[in-house]
Enzyme design. Structure first.
Site, PDB file in Angstrom:
ATOM      1  CD  GLU A 168      -3.153   0.613   2.182  1.00 17.12           C
ATOM      2  OE1 GLU A 168      -3.617   1.565   2.819  1.00 17.12           O
ATOM      3  OE2 GLU A 168      -3.507  -0.576   2.359  1.00 17.12           O
ATOM      4  CE1 TYR A 183      -2.959  -2.934   9.277  1.00 17.48           C
ATOM      5  CE2 TYR A 183      -4.997  -3.461  10.419  1.00 17.48           C
ATOM      6  CZ  TYR A 183      -4.341  -2.911   9.344  1.00 17.48           C
ATOM      7  OH  TYR A 183      -5.052  -2.316   8.328  1.00 17.48           O
TER       8      TYR A 183
END
Length: 720
Positions: free
Chosen positions: A7, A301
């Site tokens: 990303e 995360y």
């Protein structure tokens, strides 16, 4: 050859390092059987209405609702170069498979698949799904890549969310803007969130404090209070009776041992709430700091809605707890018993487990982190140590006293085992409130008679509702609609942990709410513009319950339990009914802010030919349907170390370009000269570019690395 697509460039470079991919090229790295490239966020986005039909370039009530039969996508104007790089890499004959390594969540899945589909690629795809950026986690993830098909439902949910937001935002914004002749931005999640703030402010303004009175008995051993009374005369009568009596009898003493379980580790929302309450960070700041810590391999995360860990993680907790104590000094003098079972529950872990520090902290220098990141890391680390600790145990004593026929009560407690609170308070000492009950009550037996040393009236008044802080607004967003949903519904509320911070920021940026207060105790209040919008918007658009129901259905789409077509049909049906049945609120013109008057005209619009006029926030096209704008607070020029001035804006509009001296490279700090040009983009927005003077090649490279084509467009005409 396997093509890995991430990303962000920073994540791509981290993966490349672990995989031994070292050869650098323009927009990608290559080596060892891998090509690593990246998306730079959303490369592909939904097309604007006018790209479906030119007549939609003007906002007309008669054209509503706009609901595409087939959805169109476009390449973002600022990232075309990287898209073309990815397209060529996907088409390379030696690339036989692709790995989707975008963030492991709904948005990451959408970002990759839109690029993959737009490129027309048909090559097989695998999915990397990890919760940590540690080298060991990356290696393990690549050794256990998953089939793309496991995430088809996740992609469908992401499409539904994106398209539903488009339908609601485009149609509702145009509907209310046309009817009220003001630009009124409406969003599927944004507007219900705004409505909660507006309603809270209305309740505060309407609140009228009422006095109340209590009688306090004071003895050498204990003091107790009676029930609240509305009339002072009533309290005064009781005071006289008690003073006459002179003594009070202990009618009841009860003692119970109680405990508070250790708190669970953080999910993103609970972390954002604590960071706001304790440090004054906005939700977006906390997300940004945590994301940076994640990319530095220091925490797991961040965009998670789970507060538990999985069963396979139990074994590593004792060593991790020890490392945290050694590396941070948190509770270094305490022996922490690791009760792993308190935070292990794989059934309550969805895409990602709770946010915790990683084993990489042993190789990091925590003290050298930026202050914001250090503060957030300390919160996460302290919470994990608390969450595996002993329960906080205390003995609570309740005393009931009788005097002159009236009952008075008090409570106190004695700490038996501080447990996890000792860890927390070693880092964050508690602030004792004035109204707190005494920690202990002297030993008193039932039936004993105490001599009164004083009897007095304590006066107070009822308190108004409190302004929202980001802490309490996040709490409301998380629990919105919970009362109307079944108990078995897992995700209640509006928005997701990943999107709530952005919603709050958007409301602030668009002028619907504003932050007030000092640095560490800001609260959120609605503006006149926000109040006006909620006044004219109907219930189905501002209802937190309806939006919470949509969020739950999106989760069911993600799990494959709800048909995406049914969800989209509901959204389209609601918007169609709104357009057909909504009637403008009479007298609403008096609520809406007056239009900003145009100032000096500095030239003709490069996009449509109308006048460009100076206004409070910049220089805007006077054609309300045109998106061309040059903002005073201009991010493009900030990147160059420059400010937008009236003289610069006028030169850009009249000549299309302007020389800039001593621009600064963000990466190297070196200065250079260049010429900046402005031209209309695909949708009429202002697009800036640089032409470098001779000798500026080195700076050109530095500039390209630090700025990837920033596009400036008027948010006044952007659907929420």
């Amino acid at each position: 050859m396997k093509l890995i697509i991430t990303e962000k460039p920073s994540v791509g470079q981290a993966y490349a390092k672990v995989l031994g991919v070292r050869d650098r090229h323009d927009g990608y790295l290559e080596g060892g059987g891998y090509i690593v490239s990246w998306c730079v966020g959303h490369l592909v986005e939904l097309s604007e209405p006018e790209e479906y039909d030119g007549r939609y370039s003007k906002w007309e009530y008669a054209d509503l609702p706009i609901i595409p039969e087939e959805w169109k996508y476009r390449v973002s104007s600022g990232t075309k170069k990287q898209f073309e790089i990815l397209k060529k890499l996907m088409a390379r004959a030696d690339v036989d498979s692709i790995c989707n390594c975008c963030d492991a969540g709904r948005e990451g899945e959408l970002i990759f698949r839109l690029v993959y589909n737009k490129c027309g690629c048909k090559k097989p795809v695998e999915r990397l799904w990890i919760s940590s950026m540690e080298d060991s986690a990356i290696k393990e993830g690549f050794e256990n890549l998953r089939p793309r098909t496991e995430y088809d439902s996740l992609y469908e949910a992401a499409l539904c969310r994106e398209r539903a937001d488009w339908i609601v935002g485009i149609n509702a914004t145009r509907l209310f803007s046309c009817l009220y002749r003001h630009t009124l931005n409406v969003g599927r999640v944004m507007t219900p969130t705004l409505a909660m703030v507006v309603m809270r402010e209305a309740a505060i303004k309407a609140f009228k404090p009422e006095p109340f009175y209590t009688v306090q008995l004071i003895t050498d051993q204990v003091q107790a209070g009676g029930e609240r009374m509305k009339e002072r005369n009533q309290a005064a009568e009781i005071v006289e009776k008690c003073r006459t009596a002179g003594t009070a009898r202990i009618s009841k003493v009860t003692q119970k041992e109680k405990s508070e379980k250790a708190p669970l580790p953080y999910d993103l929302t609970s972390l954002q709430r604590d960071a706001n309450r304790m440090m004054g960070f906005t939700a977006q700041q906390t997300l940004d700091y945590t994301q940076s810590l994640y990319e530095k391999k220091l925490v797991t995360y961040p965009r998670t809605d789970s507060r538990y860990l999985t069963e396979d993680m139990a074994g590593m907790l004792p060593k991790l707890v020890q490392k945290i104590q050694e590396e941070t000094g948190i509770a270094a003098d305490k022996s922490i018993p690791v009760h792993a079972q308190q935070i292990i529950n794989g059934k309550k872990v969805t895409d990602h487990h709770a946010i915790i520090p990683t084993n990489s902290i042993q190789r990091a220098s925590i003290s050298e982190l930026p202050s914001g990141e250090k503060a957030v890391f300390q919160l996460i680390a302290t919470r994990l140590l608390c969450s595996v600790g002993d329960s906080f145990r205390y003995s609570e004593t309740a005393v009931e006293m009788e005097c002159a026929g009236e009952i008075f009560t008090t409570k106190g407690r004695t700490i038996l085992d501080p447990g996890w609170k000792a860890i927390q308070e070693s880092v964050y000492p508690p602030k004792k409130e004035k109204s707190e009950e005494p920690d202990t009550i002297q030993a008193i037996s039932e039936g004993s008679v105490l001599i009164l040393s004083d009897v007095k009236i304590k006066e107070g008044q009822t308190s108004s509702p409190k302004h929202f802080t980001e802490d309490t607004l996040l709490q409301m967003m998380e629990s919105a609609g919970a009362e109307e949903m079944p108990d078995e519904v897992e995700r209640k509320g509006i928005g997701t942990p990943a999107t709530r911070a952005g919603i709050i920021e958007k409301l602030v940026q668009k002028g619907f709410i504003e932050r007030r207060g000092d640095k560490k105790s800001k609260h959120l209040v609605s503006t006149d513009k926000g109040d006006a919008l909620v006044t004219v918007v109907p219930e189905q658009i501002q209802s937190p319950s309806l939006t919470a129901d949509w969020e739950e259905k999106l989760l069911e789409v993600e799990r494959g339990n709800y048909d995406p077509k049914t969800f989209m049909a509901e959204i389209s049906g609601m918007i169609t009914g709104l357009v057909k049945n909504y009637e403008a609120v009479k007298g609403a013109d008096t609520l809406l802010p007056s239009r900003e008057k145009s100032g000096k005209v500095i030239g003709s619009c490069p996009s449509c030919g109308s006048d460009i006029a100076e206004m409070q926030k910049g220089w805007f096209c006077t054609n309300k349907n045109c998106r061309f704008a040059i903002w005073r607070d201009n991010n493009y020029f900030k990147k160059l170390g420059k400010k937008m001035t009236p003289q610069l804006a006028e030169q850009l509009i009249r000549k299309g370009s302007a020389p800039l001296k001593n621009c600064r490279s963000e990466r190297t700090g070196k200065t250079y000269n260049a010429t900046v040009t402005v031209s209309p983009g695909q949708n009429g927005e202002a697009v800036f570019s640089l032409q470098f003077d001779k000798g500026g090649k080195a700076c050109r490279k530095a500039f390209v690395l630090s700025i990837v084509s920033i596009t400036i467009c008027s948010v006044f005409l952007t659907a929420a």
